[in-house]
Design a protein around this motif. Sequence first.
Motif, short mmCIF file in Angstrom:
data_model
loop_
_atom_site.label_atom_id
_atom_site.label_comp_id
_atom_site.label_asym_id
_atom_site.label_seq_id
_atom_site.Cartn_x
_atom_site.Cartn_y
_atom_site.Cartn_z
N HIS A 1 -1.39 11.59 0.00
CA HIS A 1 -1.87 12.59 0.95
C HIS A 1 -2.76 13.64 0.29
O HIS A 1 -3.23 14.57 0.95
CB HIS A 1 -0.68 13.26 1.63
CG HIS A 1 0.14 12.31 2.45
ND1 HIS A 1 -0.26 11.82 3.67
CD2 HIS A 1 1.35 11.73 2.19
CE1 HIS A 1 0.65 11.00 4.15
NE2 HIS A 1 1.64 10.92 3.27
N PRO B 1 -9.70 4.79 -2.10
CA PRO B 1 -9.71 4.25 -0.73
C PRO B 1 -9.16 2.83 -0.71
O PRO B 1 -9.39 2.05 -1.64
CB PRO B 1 -11.19 4.29 -0.34
CG PRO B 1 -11.79 5.34 -1.22
CD PRO B 1 -11.04 5.23 -2.52
N THR B 2 -8.44 2.48 0.34
CA THR B 2 -7.87 1.14 0.47
C THR B 2 -8.63 0.34 1.51
O THR B 2 -9.40 0.89 2.30
CB THR B 2 -6.39 1.22 0.88
OG1 THR B 2 -6.30 1.70 2.23
CG2 THR B 2 -5.62 2.16 -0.04
N ALA C 1 -5.94 1.34 -5.96
CA ALA C 1 -6.26 0.68 -4.71
C ALA C 1 -7.59 -0.05 -4.83
O ALA C 1 -8.43 0.27 -5.68
CB ALA C 1 -6.32 1.70 -3.58
N THR D 1 0.46 5.31 0.41
CA THR D 1 -0.48 6.36 0.80
C THR D 1 -0.31 7.61 -0.05
O THR D 1 0.81 8.04 -0.35
CB THR D 1 -0.27 6.73 2.28
OG1 THR D 1 -0.50 5.57 3.09
CG2 THR D 1 -1.22 7.84 2.70
N LEU E 1 0.84 -1.19 0.00
CA LEU E 1 0.00 0.00 0.00
C LEU E 1 0.88 1.24 0.00
O LEU E 1 1.88 1.31 0.71
CB LEU E 1 -0.92 0.02 1.23
CG LEU E 1 -2.01 -1.04 1.28
CD1 LEU E 1 -2.77 -0.95 2.60
CD2 LEU E 1 -2.97 -0.91 0.11
N LYS F 1 -7.59 -0.87 4.12
CA LYS F 1 -7.18 -0.54 5.48
C LYS F 1 -7.64 0.87 5.87
O LYS F 1 -7.08 1.49 6.77
CB LYS F 1 -5.66 -0.66 5.61
CG LYS F 1 -5.18 -2.10 5.65
CD LYS F 1 -3.73 -2.20 6.10
CE LYS F 1 -3.31 -3.65 6.28
NZ LYS F 1 -1.91 -3.78 6.75
N ARG F 2 -8.64 1.36 5.15
CA ARG F 2 -9.26 2.65 5.42
C ARG F 2 -8.29 3.81 5.19
O ARG F 2 -8.42 4.87 5.81
CB ARG F 2 -9.82 2.70 6.85
CG ARG F 2 -10.90 1.65 7.10
CD ARG F 2 -11.48 1.77 8.49
NE ARG F 2 -12.52 0.75 8.71
CZ ARG F 2 -13.20 0.62 9.84
NH1 ARG F 2 -12.96 1.44 10.86
NH2 ARG F 2 -14.13 -0.32 9.95
N GLY F 3 -7.33 3.58 4.33
CA GLY F 3 -6.44 4.65 3.92
C GLY F 3 -6.84 5.15 2.55
O GLY F 3 -7.94 4.89 2.07
N PHE F 4 -5.93 5.86 1.91
CA PHE F 4 -6.20 6.41 0.58
C PHE F 4 -4.89 6.43 -0.19
O PHE F 4 -3.87 6.91 0.30
CB PHE F 4 -6.76 7.83 0.70
CG PHE F 4 -7.14 8.45 -0.63
CD1 PHE F 4 -8.35 8.15 -1.22
CD2 PHE F 4 -6.27 9.31 -1.28
CE1 PHE F 4 -8.70 8.71 -2.45
CE2 PHE F 4 -6.61 9.88 -2.49
CZ PHE F 4 -7.83 9.58 -3.08
N GLY F 5 -4.90 5.86 -1.39
CA GLY F 5 -3.68 5.86 -2.18
C GLY F 5 -3.67 4.82 -3.27
O GLY F 5 -4.67 4.63 -3.96
N HIS G 1 -2.07 0.80 -4.79
CA HIS G 1 -1.86 -0.59 -4.40
C HIS G 1 -0.85 -1.22 -5.36
O HIS G 1 -1.21 -2.06 -6.18
CB HIS G 1 -3.21 -1.32 -4.48
CG HIS G 1 -3.29 -2.50 -3.56
ND1 HIS G 1 -4.35 -3.37 -3.56
CD2 HIS G 1 -2.44 -2.96 -2.61
CE1 HIS G 1 -4.16 -4.30 -2.65
NE2 HIS G 1 -3.00 -4.07 -2.07
#
Length: 216
Positions: free
Chosen positions: A158, A166-167, A199, A156, A154, A169-173, A175
């Motif tokens: 910003h 959205p990923t 992602a 990220t 993953l 794992k509740r992130g953003f970026g 894959h």
Amino acid sequence: MSKSTSKYPSLSVEGGGTGIVSHAGTALLLRAGEKTGLLDELSRALSPWRKPLAIHDPGKIVFDLAVSVAIGGDCLADIAQLRGDRDVFGPVASDPTVSRLISSLAADAGPAVAAINTARAHSRANAWQAAGSGAPDAHCDEGGLVVVDLDASLLTAHSEKQSAAPTYKRGFGFHPLCAFVDHRPGGTGEPVRSCCAPATPEPTPPPTTSRSPNRS
């Protein structure tokens, strides 16, 4: 003494404390690019995208961009790090020149990426040949195949970026899917390829191992 054909200035190590330059450690990257033939291969592969009266070689521009990433850059403008150290990197293309080249390559993305990948493959073959018994393919299994490990990670983002999402794992970026070789004891775990895929909201399967004789 023969005249140097290097695209970069030569450096020497002295103990007097004068003539100090920044980013001198990148000389290892520059010389590796020359010794493995990567610079020449990129120049040859990207020659179709060179304008008739162009001063800067597209191959060197692309290589300079790669070096700028290696020393912490994350956008085209960060090539300014190299431009500020002419004693190490020689003439470096201006931001407009870099932007025009990338736009030209992007407009012809398929052939451009194929050309760069071909240059990288030839350079890697040269490096592995020079490494001899230390090369990843010197310890391949029966059949002459090199084990390629595939794994996803993953990355990220910003801010809003192209293809960022959205990923799981509740992130953003992003894959990205990465390929590595040479995981034997004492091996280098050399990264050979990465693909920055969008992602996904679901986790990916566990890492897999495949075999391929392709060095690209």
